[in-house]
Design a protein around this motif. Sequence first.
Motif, PDB file in Angstrom:
ATOM      1  N   MET A   1     -15.875 -13.864  -1.792  1.00 38.20           N
ATOM      2  CA  MET A   1     -14.677 -14.820  -0.722  1.00 38.20           C
ATOM      3  C   MET A   1     -15.452 -15.901  -0.979  1.00 38.20           C
ATOM      4  N   TYR A   2     -14.159 -16.950  -1.457  1.00 37.92           N
ATOM      5  CA  TYR A   2     -14.681 -18.553  -0.702  1.00 37.92           C
ATOM      6  C   TYR A   2     -14.945 -18.718   0.768  1.00 37.92           C
ATOM      7  N   LYS A   3     -15.939 -19.123   1.944  1.00 34.28           N
ATOM      8  CA  LYS A   3     -15.360 -19.065   2.607  1.00 34.28           C
ATOM      9  C   LYS A   3     -15.084 -20.253   3.302  1.00 34.28           C
ATOM     10  N   PHE A   4     -14.078 -20.761   3.888  1.00 33.92           N
ATOM     11  CA  PHE A   4     -13.578 -22.286   4.323  1.00 33.92           C
ATOM     12  C   PHE A   4     -14.666 -23.185   4.852  1.00 33.92           C
ATOM     13  N   ASN A   5     -14.779 -24.418   4.505  1.00 34.75           N
ATOM     14  CA  ASN A   5     -16.011 -25.041   5.311  1.00 34.75           C
ATOM     15  C   ASN A   5     -15.000 -25.759   6.120  1.00 34.75           C
ATOM     16  N   LEU A   6     -15.312 -26.550   6.868  1.00 39.93           N
ATOM     17  CA  LEU A   6     -14.419 -27.949   7.917  1.00 39.93           C
ATOM     18  C   LEU A   6     -13.377 -28.839   7.015  1.00 39.93           C
ATOM     19  N   LEU A   7     -14.664 -29.508   5.593  1.00 38.70           N
ATOM     20  CA  LEU A   7     -13.598 -30.001   5.058  1.00 38.70           C
ATOM     21  C   LEU A   7     -12.746 -29.844   4.390  1.00 38.70           C
ATOM     22  N   ASP A   8     -12.508 -27.788   3.686  1.00 37.35           N
ATOM     23  CA  ASP A   8     -11.786 -28.059   3.316  1.00 37.35           C
ATOM     24  C   ASP A   8     -10.497 -27.266   4.002  1.00 37.35           C
ATOM     25  N   LYS A   9     -10.246 -27.294   5.501  1.00 38.36           N
ATOM     26  CA  LYS A   9      -9.485 -26.851   6.155  1.00 38.36           C
ATOM     27  C   LYS A   9      -8.911 -28.267   6.738  1.00 38.36           C
ATOM     28  N   ILE A  10      -9.479 -29.345   7.143  1.00 37.56           N
ATOM     29  CA  ILE A  10      -8.852 -30.692   7.862  1.00 37.56           C
ATOM     30  C   ILE A  10      -8.294 -31.562   6.220  1.00 37.56           C
ATOM     31  N   SER A  11      -8.912 -30.442   4.674  1.00 39.20           N
ATOM     32  CA  SER A  11      -8.140 -30.882   3.286  1.00 39.20           C
ATOM     33  C   SER A  11      -6.855 -30.660   3.602  1.00 39.20           C
ATOM     34  N   LEU A  12      -6.500 -29.171   3.503  1.00 41.79           N
ATOM     35  CA  LEU A  12      -5.878 -28.157   3.615  1.00 41.79           C
ATOM     36  C   LEU A  12      -4.560 -28.978   4.784  1.00 41.79           C
ATOM     37  N   ILE A  13      -4.775 -28.832   5.699  1.00 48.75           N
ATOM     38  CA  ILE A  13      -3.623 -29.089   7.292  1.00 48.75           C
ATOM     39  C   ILE A  13      -3.015 -31.136   6.470  1.00 48.75           C
ATOM     40  N   LEU A  14      -4.061 -31.871   5.893  1.00 49.98           N
ATOM     41  CA  LEU A  14      -3.662 -32.847   5.161  1.00 49.98           C
ATOM     42  C   LEU A  14      -2.567 -32.994   3.668  1.00 49.98           C
ATOM     43  N   VAL A  15      -3.207 -32.125   3.033  1.00 47.75           N
ATOM     44  CA  VAL A  15      -2.040 -31.800   2.555  1.00 47.75           C
ATOM     45  C   VAL A  15      -0.557 -30.682   2.908  1.00 47.75           C
ATOM     46  N   ILE A  16      -0.806 -30.294   3.863  1.00 46.00           N
ATOM     47  CA  ILE A  16       0.416 -29.752   4.455  1.00 46.00           C
ATOM     48  C   ILE A  16       1.143 -30.980   5.327  1.00 46.00           C
ATOM     49  N   ILE A  17       0.797 -31.554   5.119  1.00 42.53           N
ATOM     50  CA  ILE A  17       1.123 -32.888   5.526  1.00 42.53           C
ATOM     51  C   ILE A  17       2.092 -33.713   5.116  1.00 42.53           C
ATOM     52  N   GLY A  18       1.457 -33.638   3.393  1.00 43.03           N
ATOM     53  CA  GLY A  18       1.465 -34.615   2.634  1.00 43.03           C
ATOM     54  C   GLY A  18       2.580 -33.736   1.746  1.00 43.03           C
ATOM     55  N   ALA A  19       2.751 -32.381   1.823  1.00 46.26           N
ATOM     56  CA  ALA A  19       3.694 -32.035   1.484  1.00 46.26           C
ATOM     57  C   ALA A  19       4.655 -32.258   2.116  1.00 46.26           C
ATOM     58  N   LEU A  20       4.855 -31.828   3.020  1.00 48.59           N
ATOM     59  CA  LEU A  20       5.984 -31.721   4.818  1.00 48.59           C
ATOM     60  C   LEU A  20       6.926 -33.042   4.103  1.00 48.59           C
ATOM     61  N   ASN A  21       6.345 -33.937   4.648  1.00 49.92           N
ATOM     62  CA  ASN A  21       7.171 -35.402   4.044  1.00 49.92           C
ATOM     63  C   ASN A  21       7.353 -35.486   2.683  1.00 49.92           C
ATOM     64  N   TRP A  22       6.776 -35.305   1.572  1.00 54.51           N
ATOM     65  CA  TRP A  22       7.622 -35.072   0.406  1.00 54.51           C
ATOM     66  C   TRP A  22       9.243 -34.448   0.037  1.00 54.51           C
ATOM     67  N   GLY A  23       8.585 -33.721   1.192  1.00 55.09           N
ATOM     68  CA  GLY A  23      10.293 -32.666   1.097  1.00 55.09           C
ATOM     69  C   GLY A  23      11.105 -33.319   1.756  1.00 55.09           C
ATOM     70  N   LEU A  24      10.808 -33.584   3.244  1.00 60.27           N
ATOM     71  CA  LEU A  24      11.505 -34.381   4.031  1.00 60.27           C
ATOM     72  C   LEU A  24      12.123 -36.077   2.899  1.00 60.27           C
ATOM     73  N   ILE A  25      11.333 -36.565   2.384  1.00 61.28           N
ATOM     74  CA  ILE A  25      11.872 -37.450   1.174  1.00 61.28           C
ATOM     75  C   ILE A  25      13.212 -37.232   0.821  1.00 61.28           C
ATOM     76  N   GLY A  26      12.505 -36.373  -0.112  1.00 63.25           N
ATOM     77  CA  GLY A  26      13.680 -35.200  -1.002  1.00 63.25           C
ATOM     78  C   GLY A  26      14.695 -34.729  -0.740  1.00 63.25           C
ATOM     79  N   LEU A  27      14.804 -34.079   0.168  1.00 62.62           N
ATOM     80  CA  LEU A  27      15.783 -33.371   1.164  1.00 62.62           C
ATOM     81  C   LEU A  27      16.712 -35.057   2.024  1.00 62.62           C
TER      82      LEU A  27
END
Length: 71
Positions: A1-27
């Motif tokens: 199993m792949y272990k998340f490093n710090l960059l992966d965790k930060i990237s995941l948070i940024l992708v979630i923020i981006g997805a929420l922003n796109w959801g707000l724009i769409g809705l």
Amino acid sequence: MYKFNLLDKISLILVIIGALNWGLIGLFNFNLIGALLGEPVNLIGRIIYILVGAAGVDMLLLLLKMKKSFK
């Protein structure tokens, strides 16, 4: 199993923020980043958008790494 490093965790948070922003724009036609940092998007806003895009690329690479580890 792949272990998340710090960059992966930060990237995941940024992708979630981006997805929420796109959801707000769409809705609701509401750009959260633009509202927080001012419209039109200034330099800091553009940097955030670039970081979110780079995080998306990192998440894509993570997906490929994880796919290889499952084989």
